[in-house]
Design an enzyme around this catalytic site. Structure first.
Site, PDB file in Angstrom:
ATOM      1  N   CYS A 185       0.736  -1.102   0.062  1.00 41.93           N
ATOM      2  CA  CYS A 185       0.111  -0.160   0.210  1.00 41.93           C
ATOM      3  C   CYS A 185       0.725   1.319  -0.050  1.00 41.93           C
ATOM      4  CB  CYS A 185      -1.007   0.007   1.027  1.00 41.93           C
ATOM      5  SG  CYS A 185      -2.307   0.949   0.683  1.00 41.93           S
ATOM      6  N   HIS A 201      -3.600  -5.282   0.307  1.00 40.51           N
ATOM      7  CA  HIS A 201      -3.183  -5.754   1.639  1.00 40.51           C
ATOM      8  C   HIS A 201      -3.085  -7.066   1.557  1.00 40.51           C
ATOM      9  CE1 HIS A 201      -2.706  -1.858   3.817  1.00 40.51           C
ATOM     10  NE2 HIS A 201      -3.589  -1.509   3.142  1.00 40.51           N
ATOM     11  N   GLU A 242      -1.707  -9.265   3.650  1.00 40.21           N
ATOM     12  CA  GLU A 242      -1.451  -9.757   4.671  1.00 40.21           C
ATOM     13  C   GLU A 242      -2.873 -10.004   5.338  1.00 40.21           C
ATOM     14  OE1 GLU A 242      -1.151  -6.626   3.884  1.00 40.21           O
ATOM     15  OE2 GLU A 242      -1.348  -5.265   5.429  1.00 40.21           O
TER      16      GLU A 242
HETATM   17  N1  GLN Z   1      -2.117   6.777   2.592  1.00 41.75           N
HETATM   18  C1  GLN Z   1      -2.273   5.978   1.518  1.00 41.75           C
HETATM   19  C2  GLN Z   1      -3.588   5.827   0.803  1.00 41.75           C
HETATM   20  O1  GLN Z   1      -4.249   6.326   1.405  1.00 41.75           O
HETATM   21  C3  GLN Z   1      -1.905   4.468   1.730  1.00 41.75           C
HETATM   22  C4  GLN Z   1      -2.758   3.574   2.662  1.00 41.75           C
HETATM   23  C5  GLN Z   1      -2.361   2.457   3.162  1.00 41.75           C
HETATM   24  O2  GLN Z   1      -1.032   2.169   3.460  1.00 41.75           O
HETATM   25  N2  GLN Z   1      -3.106   1.665   3.801  1.00 41.75           N
HETATM   26  O3  GLN Z   1      -3.775   5.714  -0.345  1.00 41.75           O
END
Ligand code: GLN
Length: 537
Positions: A383, A509, A511
Site C-alpha cells: 500500500c 494488503h 497480509e
Molecule cells: N495513505 C495511502 C492511501 O491512502 C496508503 C494507505 C495504506 O497504506 N493503507 O492511499
C-alpha cells in the site's frame, strides 16, 4: 441443521489475556470436529468502527472482504479458522447507538422513551443473533471486548444475561481470567478469579466454563478450589498456560478438553474427535525450521507490536511454508536516510515497507527503497510501501526530483500518486476509503503470476490514493511495470521492476488474507526470494 449455539467469551481480572486467541482456538477445535463456526467481536467503545483509530490505540485495523474496518482480533479469527469474516462480525457501542438513534429519529419507537434496557440491549441481541440467522453456522462465538466490571461493558453483559434466559442450553458463557503466580509466596492465586466471577454474578451472569490464563500449571486441587468458589464443575476449569506461539493454543485447549466441555454444556453430540492433522503439520514446521532469514520491516510504529499484526503473522505462515525461521526486525522509517541506508539495511535478506498514512517517515521509506532497488535486495512494498516505491522510481530513475504523492504534497509538480477519482468529493473520514476486496488481473511473465499461478485474483484494499496512470507508459519504458491491474477501473494494483530479482509493490494488503491453512503466496514467494538472496550473497 440444528439450532445455532451461542458461546460468549468474557474476560476478567486484566486485559490482554488473549480472549481473541481462546475464541479462535475454540473455533478451530469445533471446526476440526466438523462443525461450522464463526466468531464475532463486540467492542464497547463509542467509535462506530476502529477505522478512525490511531494504531497506538488498538493496534492494526483489520479489513474484511466486504470492506469493514475492524478490530485486529478478526484477523486472528480468519487466520485460525480460514473462514472470511464480515461487517456483522465486529460491532461497537458506537454502531449500536447509531442504529438506535437513527430509529428514534425515524419515529420507530412510537413515542416511547428510548433506554439502555431494553432498546440498546435489544439492538445488541439482534446483532448477536444476526450471524446465527444466516443458517450457516452451528456455533456463533461472541467475544466481548474489555474486562468484566468496566462501566462500558455493562449493556453487553446485561444482553448476555437476557440471552441466557431466552436460549437456555443453546448458549454457554466462558469466562477468561488470570491466575497470577506470586513469586514471593511461591503460589498461584485464585482470589482475583473469585472476585471477577463475583463481579459477573452481580450482573446476573454465572459462567459455565472458566479458562484460567497462567504461567504455571494449575494443580487438580487448585482447579477444584476455583470450581467450588465460582460455582462451576471441576471439569469446567480449564488451564490456559503461556505458550511459545499463539498457534499452539488450539492444541493446549484440546488437551484441556475445552471443546468437549462446550459441546457438553450446549448438548451437542460428542462422538466426533478433533482432527488437527494439518494444524500439527504447520506447528511442526514452525518449530523445526531448517534455516533462517532476516527481514526488515520499515514502518513508523516500531515500538508497537500490534500495529503490523497481520504482516507479522503472514511472515510466520510464509516462514513455516518455507521451513524457515523469519526474524522480523522493525526499523524506524524516520531514522533512514540515503547516507545511512547501507549501514542500517545491509545485513538483511529482504525489506518490507509498511502501509501507512501521512507524512511521517516517508523520506526514510523512500531511501530504504532506493537502497534495496540499487542493491538487488528482495523488496515487498504494501500500500503506502508500494506508493513510496513509485515515488522513489520517479525521483531517481525518471529524474523527477520533486515527484510525490498528493497525500504528502498536494502542490507537487509530479503527482505520480494521486487521489482516486471516486475519493475527490468525499469529506468524511469514517469508512470512506476504497475498502475491501476488489478483483485484480495479473499479467503473465511476472513475479506476481509466479506467486498466484493464475491471472484472476481478489485482494483487500484500504487506501484513498493510487498510481497516476498518466505516468504509466513512462514508468514501463524505464523498467517499472504494472503487473496487476483492476480490470474495471484500470487502477494499478501491482508494480514490479524488470531489472531486479524480486521487487514487488502491491496497492492492496495481502497480509489480510494469509491464514495458517493458506499462507499468502506473495509472502511465501518473498521469503523464498530472501532465502535465495541469502544463499547467493
Ligand atoms: N495513505 C495511502 C492511501 O491512502 C496508503 C494507505 C495504506 O497504506 N493503507 O492511499
Amino acid at each position: 441443521m440444528a439450532r445455532t449455539k451461542y458461546i460468549f467469551v468474557l474476560g476478567g481480572v486484566a486485559s490482554s489475556l488473549g480472549k481473541g486467541i481462546i475464541s479462535s482456538s475454540l473455533a478451530k477445535l469445533l471446526q476440526s470436529r466438523g462443525f461450522s463456526v464463526t466468531i464475532q467481536k463486540l467492542d464497547p467503545y463509542i467509535n462506530v468502527d476502529p477505522g478512525t483509530l490511531n494504531p497506538y490505540e488498538h493496534g492494526e485495523c483489520y479489513v474484511t472482504e466486504d470492506g469493514a474496518e475492524t478490530d485486529l482480533d478478526l484477523g486472528h479469527y480468519e487466520r485460525f479458522s480460514n473462514v472470511p469474516t464480515s461487517q456483522a462480525n465486529n460491532v461497537t457501542t458506537g454502531r449500536i447507538y447509531q442504529t438506535v438513534i437513527e430509529k428514534e429519529r425515524r419515529g420507530d419507537y412510537l413515542g416511547h422513551t428510548v433506554q439502555v434496557i431494553p432498546h440498546i440491549t435489544d439492538e445488541i441481541k439482534r446483532r448477536i443473533k444476526l450471524l446465527g440467522k444466516t443458517g450457516k453456522y452451528d456455533f456463533v462465538i461472541t467475544e466481548i471486548g474489555g474486562t468484566v466490571g468496566d462501566i462500558e461493558s455493562l449493556p453487553y453483559i446485561e444482553s448476555v444475561r437476557q440471552l441466557r434466559w431466552e436460549m437456555g442450553r443453546d448458549c454457554s458463557v466462558i469466562h477468561l481470567t488470570l491466575v497470577p503466580y506470586l513469586a514471593a509466596a511461591g503460589e498461584l492465586k485464585t482470589k482475583p478469579t473469585q472476585h471477577s466471577v463475583k463481579t459477573l454474578l452481580e450482573s446476573g451472569v454465572q459462567p459455565d466454563i472458566i479458562v484460567c490464563r497462567t504461567e504455571r500449571h494449575l494443580s487438580e486441587s487448585l482447579k477444584n478450589k476455583i470450581a467450588k468458589f465460582c460455582n462451576v464443575e471441576p471439569s469446567s476449569v480449564i488451564e490456559s498456560i503461556d505458550a511459545k506461539s499463539i498457534y499452539e493454543v488450539p492444541i493446549l485447549m484440546r488437551e484441556e478438553n475445552l471443546d468437549a466441555e462446550v459441546l457438553r454444556k450446549t448438548m451437542m453430540p460428542l462422538d466426533s474427535q478433533p482432527d488437527l492433522g494439518k494444524w500439527e503439520d504447520f506447528l511442526y514446521k514452525l518449530s523445526h525450521p531448517t534455516t533462517e532469514v532476516n527481514v526488515a520491516l520499515v514502518g513508523k510504529y516500531v515500538e508497537l507490536k500490534d500495529a503490523y499484526k497481520s504482516i507479522s503473522e503472514s511472515f510466520v505462515h510464509a516462514g513455516a511454508a518455507n521451513e524457515c525461521k523469519v526474524n522480523v526486525k522493525m526499523i524506524h522509517a524516520e531514522k533512514i536516510t540515503d547516507e545511512n541506508a547501507n549501514s542500517i539495511l545491509k545485513d538483511f535478506d529482504g525489506v518490507l515497507v509498511a502501509p501507512g498514512f501521512g507524512e511521517r517517515g516517508i523520506e526514510g521509506k523512500i531511501s530504504a527503497i532506493r537502497y534495496v532497488r540499487e542493491n538487488n535486495i528482495p523488496f515487498l512494498g504494501i500500500c503506502l510501501g508500494m506508493q513510496c516505491a513509485v515515488i522513489e522510481f520517479a525521483r531517481n530513475k525518471l529524474g523527477y526530483k520533486s515527484a510525490h504523492s498528493m497525500e504528502m504534497n498536494p502542490d507537487t509538480k509530479y503527482p505520480v500518486i494521486d487521489l482516486m477519482e471516486e475519493q475527490k468529493k468525499i469529506k468524511g473520514m469514517g469508512g470512506t476509503m476504497r475498502l475491501g476486496a476488489y478483483p485484480c488481473k495479473v499479467k503473465k511473465n511476472s513475479i506476481a503470476f509466479k506467486c498466484y499461478q493464475t491471472i484472476n485474483v481478489s485482494e483487500r484494499h484500504r487506501h484513498r490514493y493510487e498510481f497516476n496512470n498518466e505516468y504509466l507508459s513512462e514508468f514501463e519504458q524505464a523498467g517499472m511495470k504494472a503487473t496487476g491491474v483492476n480490470p474495471k477501473e484500470n487502477l494499478v494494483e501491482i508494480v514490479e521492476l524488470k531489472e531486479h530479482p524480486w521487487f514487488v509493490g502491491v496497492q492492496f494488503h495481502p497480509e489480510y488474507q494469509s491464514t495458517v491453512a493458506k499462507p499468502h503466496p506473495i509472502f511465501v514467494n518473498f521469503i523464498s526470494a530472501t532465502l535465495k538472496y541469502k544463499n547467493e550473497k
